[in-house]
Design a protein around this motif. Sequence first.
Motif, PDB file in Angstrom:
ATOM      1  N   LEU A 124       8.762  12.583   3.535  1.00 35.01           N
ATOM      2  CA  LEU A 124       9.056  12.292   4.728  1.00 35.01           C
ATOM      3  C   LEU A 124       8.096  11.187   5.643  1.00 35.01           C
ATOM      4  O   LEU A 124       8.898  10.380   6.263  1.00 35.01           O
ATOM      5  N   VAL A 125       6.820  11.087   5.086  1.00 33.66           N
ATOM      6  CA  VAL A 125       6.066  10.313   5.807  1.00 33.66           C
ATOM      7  C   VAL A 125       6.250   8.893   5.046  1.00 33.66           C
ATOM      8  O   VAL A 125       6.338   8.218   5.807  1.00 33.66           O
ATOM      9  N   VAL A 126       6.713   8.935   3.793  1.00 34.35           N
ATOM     10  CA  VAL A 126       6.666   7.919   3.153  1.00 34.35           C
ATOM     11  C   VAL A 126       8.146   7.092   3.667  1.00 34.35           C
ATOM     12  O   VAL A 126       8.371   5.965   4.051  1.00 34.35           O
ATOM     13  N   MET A 127       9.140   7.908   3.951  1.00 31.01           N
ATOM     14  CA  MET A 127      10.337   7.500   4.306  1.00 31.01           C
ATOM     15  C   MET A 127      10.419   6.809   5.960  1.00 31.01           C
ATOM     16  O   MET A 127      10.938   5.937   6.162  1.00 31.01           O
ATOM     17  N   ILE A 128       9.390   7.566   6.711  1.00 28.68           N
ATOM     18  CA  ILE A 128       9.326   7.326   8.148  1.00 28.68           C
ATOM     19  C   ILE A 128       8.455   5.917   8.187  1.00 28.68           C
ATOM     20  O   ILE A 128       8.947   5.063   8.941  1.00 28.68           O
ATOM     21  N   ALA A 129       7.414   6.063   7.650  1.00 26.46           N
ATOM     22  CA  ALA A 129       6.613   4.720   7.423  1.00 26.46           C
ATOM     23  C   ALA A 129       7.214   3.502   6.881  1.00 26.46           C
ATOM     24  O   ALA A 129       7.002   2.537   7.324  1.00 26.46           O
ATOM     25  N   GLY A 130       8.091   3.551   5.822  1.00 24.56           N
ATOM     26  CA  GLY A 130       8.667   2.791   4.945  1.00 24.56           C
ATOM     27  C   GLY A 130       9.907   2.103   5.979  1.00 24.56           C
ATOM     28  O   GLY A 130       9.994   0.856   5.999  1.00 24.56           O
ATOM     29  N   GLY A 131      10.391   3.237   6.773  1.00 22.69           N
ATOM     30  CA  GLY A 131      11.599   2.647   7.770  1.00 22.69           C
ATOM     31  C   GLY A 131      10.778   1.887   8.787  1.00 22.69           C
ATOM     32  O   GLY A 131      11.410   0.692   9.089  1.00 22.69           O
ATOM     33  N   TRP A 132       9.773   2.177   9.136  1.00 23.00           N
ATOM     34  CA  TRP A 132       8.893   1.480  10.250  1.00 23.00           C
ATOM     35  C   TRP A 132       8.502   0.011   9.598  1.00 23.00           C
ATOM     36  O   TRP A 132       8.916  -1.244  10.242  1.00 23.00           O
ATOM     37  N   LEU A 133       8.102   0.059   8.476  1.00 21.59           N
ATOM     38  CA  LEU A 133       7.909  -1.373   7.883  1.00 21.59           C
ATOM     39  C   LEU A 133       9.160  -2.140   7.504  1.00 21.59           C
ATOM     40  O   LEU A 133       9.155  -3.573   7.801  1.00 21.59           O
ATOM     41  N   ILE A 134      10.172  -1.640   7.106  1.00 21.36           N
ATOM     42  CA  ILE A 134      11.325  -2.293   6.896  1.00 21.36           C
ATOM     43  C   ILE A 134      11.995  -3.017   8.352  1.00 21.36           C
ATOM     44  O   ILE A 134      12.232  -4.095   8.288  1.00 21.36           O
ATOM     45  N   ALA A 135      11.903  -2.103   9.348  1.00 17.03           N
ATOM     46  CA  ALA A 135      12.183  -2.746  10.593  1.00 17.03           C
ATOM     47  C   ALA A 135      11.562  -3.707  10.970  1.00 17.03           C
ATOM     48  O   ALA A 135      11.856  -4.721  11.626  1.00 17.03           O
TER      49      ALA A 135
ATOM     50  N   VAL B 285       9.367   0.784 -10.737  1.00 14.29           N
ATOM     51  CA  VAL B 285       8.907   1.088 -12.070  1.00 14.29           C
ATOM     52  C   VAL B 285       7.182   0.938 -12.005  1.00 14.29           C
ATOM     53  O   VAL B 285       6.584   1.810 -12.556  1.00 14.29           O
ATOM     54  N   VAL B 286       6.541  -0.086 -11.351  1.00 16.01           N
ATOM     55  CA  VAL B 286       5.296  -0.192 -11.094  1.00 16.01           C
ATOM     56  C   VAL B 286       4.667   1.148 -10.491  1.00 16.01           C
ATOM     57  O   VAL B 286       3.580   1.683 -10.814  1.00 16.01           O
ATOM     58  N   CYS B 287       5.194   1.280  -9.308  1.00 14.32           N
ATOM     59  CA  CYS B 287       4.645   2.314  -8.332  1.00 14.32           C
ATOM     60  C   CYS B 287       5.191   3.568  -8.740  1.00 14.32           C
ATOM     61  O   CYS B 287       4.785   4.482  -7.889  1.00 14.32           O
ATOM     62  N   GLY B 288       6.385   3.821  -9.278  1.00 16.20           N
ATOM     63  CA  GLY B 288       6.937   5.001  -9.738  1.00 16.20           C
ATOM     64  C   GLY B 288       7.550   5.848  -8.520  1.00 16.20           C
ATOM     65  O   GLY B 288       7.908   7.046  -8.645  1.00 16.20           O
ATOM     66  N   MET B 289       7.996   5.084  -7.446  1.00 14.67           N
ATOM     67  CA  MET B 289       9.000   5.539  -6.490  1.00 14.67           C
ATOM     68  C   MET B 289      10.300   5.753  -6.816  1.00 14.67           C
ATOM     69  O   MET B 289      10.913   5.051  -7.274  1.00 14.67           O
ATOM     70  N   PRO B 290      10.855   7.165  -6.385  1.00 12.96           N
ATOM     71  CA  PRO B 290      12.127   7.218  -7.059  1.00 12.96           C
ATOM     72  C   PRO B 290      12.980   6.265  -6.128  1.00 12.96           C
ATOM     73  O   PRO B 290      12.752   6.175  -4.919  1.00 12.96           O
TER      74      PRO B 290
ATOM     75  N   ALA C 285       0.849  -1.192   0.048  1.00 17.13           N
ATOM     76  CA  ALA C 285       0.014   0.304   0.003  1.00 17.13           C
ATOM     77  C   ALA C 285       0.845   1.280   0.146  1.00 17.13           C
ATOM     78  O   ALA C 285       0.425   2.133  -0.758  1.00 17.13           O
ATOM     79  N   LEU C 286       1.927   1.288   0.725  1.00 14.99           N
ATOM     80  CA  LEU C 286       2.577   2.598   0.775  1.00 14.99           C
ATOM     81  C   LEU C 286       3.391   2.819  -0.164  1.00 14.99           C
ATOM     82  O   LEU C 286       3.647   3.891  -0.885  1.00 14.99           O
ATOM     83  N   THR C 287       3.935   1.641  -1.121  1.00 14.17           N
ATOM     84  CA  THR C 287       4.542   1.781  -2.264  1.00 14.17           C
ATOM     85  C   THR C 287       3.781   2.184  -3.411  1.00 14.17           C
ATOM     86  O   THR C 287       3.840   3.224  -4.170  1.00 14.17           O
ATOM     87  N   TRP C 288       2.597   1.827  -3.344  1.00 14.88           N
ATOM     88  CA  TRP C 288       1.348   1.947  -4.392  1.00 14.88           C
ATOM     89  C   TRP C 288       0.961   3.260  -4.401  1.00 14.88           C
ATOM     90  O   TRP C 288       0.945   4.196  -5.351  1.00 14.88           O
ATOM     91  N   TRP C 289       0.854   4.053  -3.079  1.00 11.00           N
ATOM     92  CA  TRP C 289       0.391   5.485  -2.822  1.00 11.00           C
ATOM     93  C   TRP C 289       1.450   6.276  -2.638  1.00 11.00           C
ATOM     94  O   TRP C 289       1.006   7.462  -2.276  1.00 11.00           O
ATOM     95  N   CYS C 290       2.681   5.855  -2.893  1.00 10.07           N
ATOM     96  CA  CYS C 290       3.795   6.763  -2.361  1.00 10.07           C
ATOM     97  C   CYS C 290       3.783   8.119  -3.153  1.00 10.07           C
ATOM     98  O   CYS C 290       4.076   9.238  -2.448  1.00 10.07           O
ATOM     99  N   GLN C 291       3.238   8.086  -4.181  1.00  5.91           N
ATOM    100  CA  GLN C 291       3.438   9.728  -4.948  1.00  5.91           C
ATOM    101  C   GLN C 291       2.206  10.707  -4.336  1.00  5.91           C
ATOM    102  O   GLN C 291       2.323  11.553  -4.796  1.00  5.91           O
ATOM    103  N   SER C 292       1.356  10.081  -3.670  1.00  3.18           N
ATOM    104  CA  SER C 292       0.347  10.753  -3.230  1.00  3.18           C
ATOM    105  C   SER C 292       0.603  11.145  -1.593  1.00  3.18           C
ATOM    106  O   SER C 292      -0.229  11.922  -0.911  1.00  3.18           O
ATOM    107  N   LEU C 293       1.684  10.763  -1.193  1.00  5.65           N
ATOM    108  CA  LEU C 293       1.993  11.131   0.065  1.00  5.65           C
ATOM    109  C   LEU C 293       3.407  12.068   0.238  1.00  5.65           C
ATOM    110  O   LEU C 293       4.266  12.013  -0.591  1.00  5.65           O
ATOM    111  N   PRO C 294       3.565  12.695   1.294  1.00  9.59           N
ATOM    112  CA  PRO C 294       4.604  13.686   1.460  1.00  9.59           C
ATOM    113  C   PRO C 294       6.083  12.633   1.756  1.00  9.59           C
ATOM    114  O   PRO C 294       5.894  11.764   2.292  1.00  9.59           O
TER     115      PRO C 294
END
Length: 307
Positions: free
Chosen positions: A46-57, A192-197, A35-44
């Motif tokens: 910084l939010v993606v980085m922190i939420a993604g960091g939480w999910l990775i950990a 590629v699919v989600c367009g995340m840098p 979900a986070l990667t799919w909607w990453c372009q709709s989120l700030p």
Amino acid sequence: MLDRTLRAAGTIVPTRSTEWPTVILALVIHGGFLALTWWCQSLPPLVVMIAGGWLIAWHGSLQHEVIHGHPTGNQAINDAIGSIPLSLWLPYPIYRESHLEHHRDEYLTDPIEDPESSYFTKAAWEQLGATGRLLARWNTTLFGRLTIGPVVMLLSFLGQEWRLIRADEPGRRRIWAAHGIGVVGVLFWSTVVCGMPLWLYLAFVYTGAAMTRLRSYAEHRYAESHEERTAIVENSHLFGLLFLYNNLHVLHHRRPGISWYRLPAVYRKNRETLVRLNGGLVYDGYGDIARRFFLKPHDDPTHPHHS
């Protein structure tokens, strides 16, 4: 004494039935990642980085759980749950092998025998040179562990693995080839699919690694008795959930087969015995660790028995 109904300490204790809380957790983590990667372009970012960091950990904590025989009685299924390389850099089979080796408690903190030791032998310390020793000392502070710690861990691990591959260590190239396919799949989905840098994905991988370094920072400390080398971090509800209560680390080492969601209750029941066993190495939350060691070394980086 610890509750006699618990299994004796060991590396893997297969479950007799499916542990649904862990299955649900795996679905939440992987679903959250999608979900986070799919909607990453709709989120700030910084939010993606922190939420993604939480999910990775959190995913790393899940991998640790499946290594110890959860959530099913079939280890092949468990390994499949933990095998997706969201963190990119760590092949699950290598993590599994090294972590089970780490559970030889008589060798805890030994820089030769314990693959998760953060200590140096005197010879290795001298080989670092002045700059390397400066960075290593900085890495013994909590601030250093959270900032340069992930890159130190990454470079050290990859350097060691490159030496093993060049030496044609049996099975290593196969493991890395399979891991590489998984990494390509993760990056194809996210970029590629989600367009995340790519830089953003790497940023939340680094954030997740830093969160994991917080967990491991004060887990172990050298003592003459190996039973006193493993710490307890109490009163940490948020990070306790992130680390799947591995912050109650002495209990995990004594009884590694206990499911994450049972650890707090078992700890409360046996707290007095566990604190006595580990010599009172107890921290009052991660704030206590930060107050003590944010800019001060947690310990001498050289191991006293390898002079």
